[in-house]
Design an enzyme around this catalytic site. Sequence first.
Site, short mmCIF file in Angstrom:
data_model
loop_
_atom_site.label_atom_id
_atom_site.label_comp_id
_atom_site.label_asym_id
_atom_site.label_seq_id
_atom_site.Cartn_x
_atom_site.Cartn_y
_atom_site.Cartn_z
N ASN A 216 0.85 -1.20 0.00
CA ASN A 216 0.00 0.00 0.00
C ASN A 216 0.88 1.25 0.00
OD1 ASN A 216 0.39 0.97 2.86
ND2 ASN A 216 -0.36 -1.11 3.26
N LYS A 347 -11.42 -3.33 19.03
CA LYS A 347 -10.04 -3.74 19.30
C LYS A 347 -9.68 -3.58 20.77
CE LYS A 347 -8.73 -2.69 14.58
NZ LYS A 347 -7.63 -2.85 13.66
N1 CTP Z 1 -3.89 -2.75 12.36
C1 CTP Z 1 -3.07 -3.76 12.82
N2 CTP Z 1 -3.06 -4.96 12.19
C2 CTP Z 1 -3.85 -5.19 11.12
C3 CTP Z 1 -4.68 -4.17 10.64
C4 CTP Z 1 -4.68 -2.96 11.29
O1 CTP Z 1 -2.36 -3.55 13.80
N3 CTP Z 1 -3.82 -6.37 10.53
C5 CTP Z 1 -3.92 -1.47 13.09
C6 CTP Z 1 -3.33 -0.32 12.32
O2 CTP Z 1 -1.96 -0.15 12.61
C7 CTP Z 1 -4.17 0.84 12.82
C8 CTP Z 1 -5.53 0.22 13.05
O3 CTP Z 1 -5.26 -1.15 13.30
O4 CTP Z 1 -3.73 1.31 14.07
C9 CTP Z 1 -6.40 0.34 11.83
O5 CTP Z 1 -7.47 -0.50 12.01
P1 CTP Z 1 -8.25 -1.21 10.80
O6 CTP Z 1 -9.42 -1.91 11.37
O7 CTP Z 1 -7.35 -2.00 9.96
O8 CTP Z 1 -8.66 0.04 10.07
P2 CTP Z 1 -8.71 0.20 8.57
O9 CTP Z 1 -7.40 -0.12 7.92
O10 CTP Z 1 -9.24 1.58 8.40
O11 CTP Z 1 -9.68 -1.01 8.19
P3 CTP Z 1 -11.22 -1.20 7.98
O12 CTP Z 1 -11.81 0.16 7.89
O13 CTP Z 1 -11.19 -1.98 6.74
O14 CTP Z 1 -11.68 -1.97 9.17
#
Ligand code: CTP
Length: 433
Positions: A216, A347
């Site tokens: 990304n 979370k």
């Molecule tokens: N994060 C993580 N591990 C992952 C995905 C995300 O630690 N596999 C952490 C990122 O570092 C950030 C936060 O979770 O602090 C983002 O949450 P996430 O739910 O992934 O948000 P988005 O990327 O916005 O995803 P979505 O909106 O698709 O849920």
Amino acid sequence: MNDLSSSARLAGKRILLGVTGSIAAYKAGEVVRRLREAGAEVRVVMTAGAMEFVQPLTFQALSGHPVHRDLLDEGAEAGMGHIELARWPDAILVAPASADFLARLAQGRADDLLAAVCLASTVPLAVAPAMNAKMWENPATADNVRTLAGRGVVLLGPAAGEQACGETGAGRLLEPPALVAGLGELFESGLLAGRRVIVTAGPTREAIDPVRYLGNRSSGRMGFALAEAAAEAGAQVTLISGPVSLETPRGVTRVDVESAREMLEAVLAALPGSDVFVGAAAVADYRPVAVAADKIKKSAERLTLELERNPDILAEVKRRHPEIFCVGFAAETTDLERHAREKLARKGVDLIAANWVGPAAPEADGVFGSETNALRLFWPDGEAALPLASKARLARQLVEHVATRLEAFRQGHDARGKVLPFSGTRDEGRGTR
Ligand code: CTP
């Protein structure tokens, strides 16, 4: 505390130096030279009074940038206008600061470029007064200085001694080495002294075959700025980063990883004994189920990649270590608050820093790779907004919030992270200068 001297804190910092009308203006050249030696980038704004004493060309040569001097100069405003100039630095130092300039600053005037920039800026501001001893002692100046100090303006000096005008007393500009050291101290809050902080940053790469990956556009800037700000606040920082082209901030231990699973492993190894975890990485949510052993050759018109979920590092950290204060990020295209609060709860983390992305974003100016950002912070019983600013500035503000919330968290939890009765304080976030 980690062991950086205060002027070492200036490496990579953007310093706006304001020079006002005083016989000591010539010493500001030496300040520019020393700031650059310390690794800072310097831009100079001169008042009309300063130009009576020193030629702008001197500062242009020493700083490597044209001097800014006019508020209403069309050319200058088209290049870097007063608002851009106000947003540019990490700190402003006015040295020498004349009695007249202190009076204008205290009144909140915007009648020349330097005063307007100080008024429009939210970064730390330090002033180094230089004037005749009687002018310094005058109750009007004393009132102005008190007013400024009350607003969080940092006073460097003045020193006492013999003056150019023949008087003896307080009013001499502090010597350049002391000014540079004093300015460096602005970046040393000590707010996280003795704390251990783990930060993830950058993208992850999920291998498809030996030469290709899913990735990304994360630049890693926000995470690196946070690691730097936490180190400046006195923390021992480990930065676990995906592939980025950024230099490791001073005083920070860096671990490089590629995939989400490697990142999780590195985080779990670094975690024991930590106080704060900040998940600023843009972790890939999915990875290819199978990594081809050899380069995939083109043949069929269509190719389907089967993906599976990656571990959620942030959620996993909080699940395993409820005693660690956990900060997550949320990048949203719609319903920012609803999604951010949902992530906070799902979370189980302690603070979410959310920002808009995409065309509907009211404030973001292309967050991935950009130098600036705006954040909204949400925690279980409060919220705060951090308006558009450089990522370095935002990082420092976020670290201040983390330090404040960490105290509340510690008071409300036992050593294993279990919530104690009557926990929770409401705090709308501290203002910062
Ligand atoms: N994060 C993580 N591990 C992952 C995905 C995300 O630690 N596999 C952490 C990122 O570092 C950030 C936060 O979770 O602090 C983002 O949450 P996430 O739910 O992934 O948000 P988005 O990327 O916005 O995803 P979505 O909106 O698709 O849920």
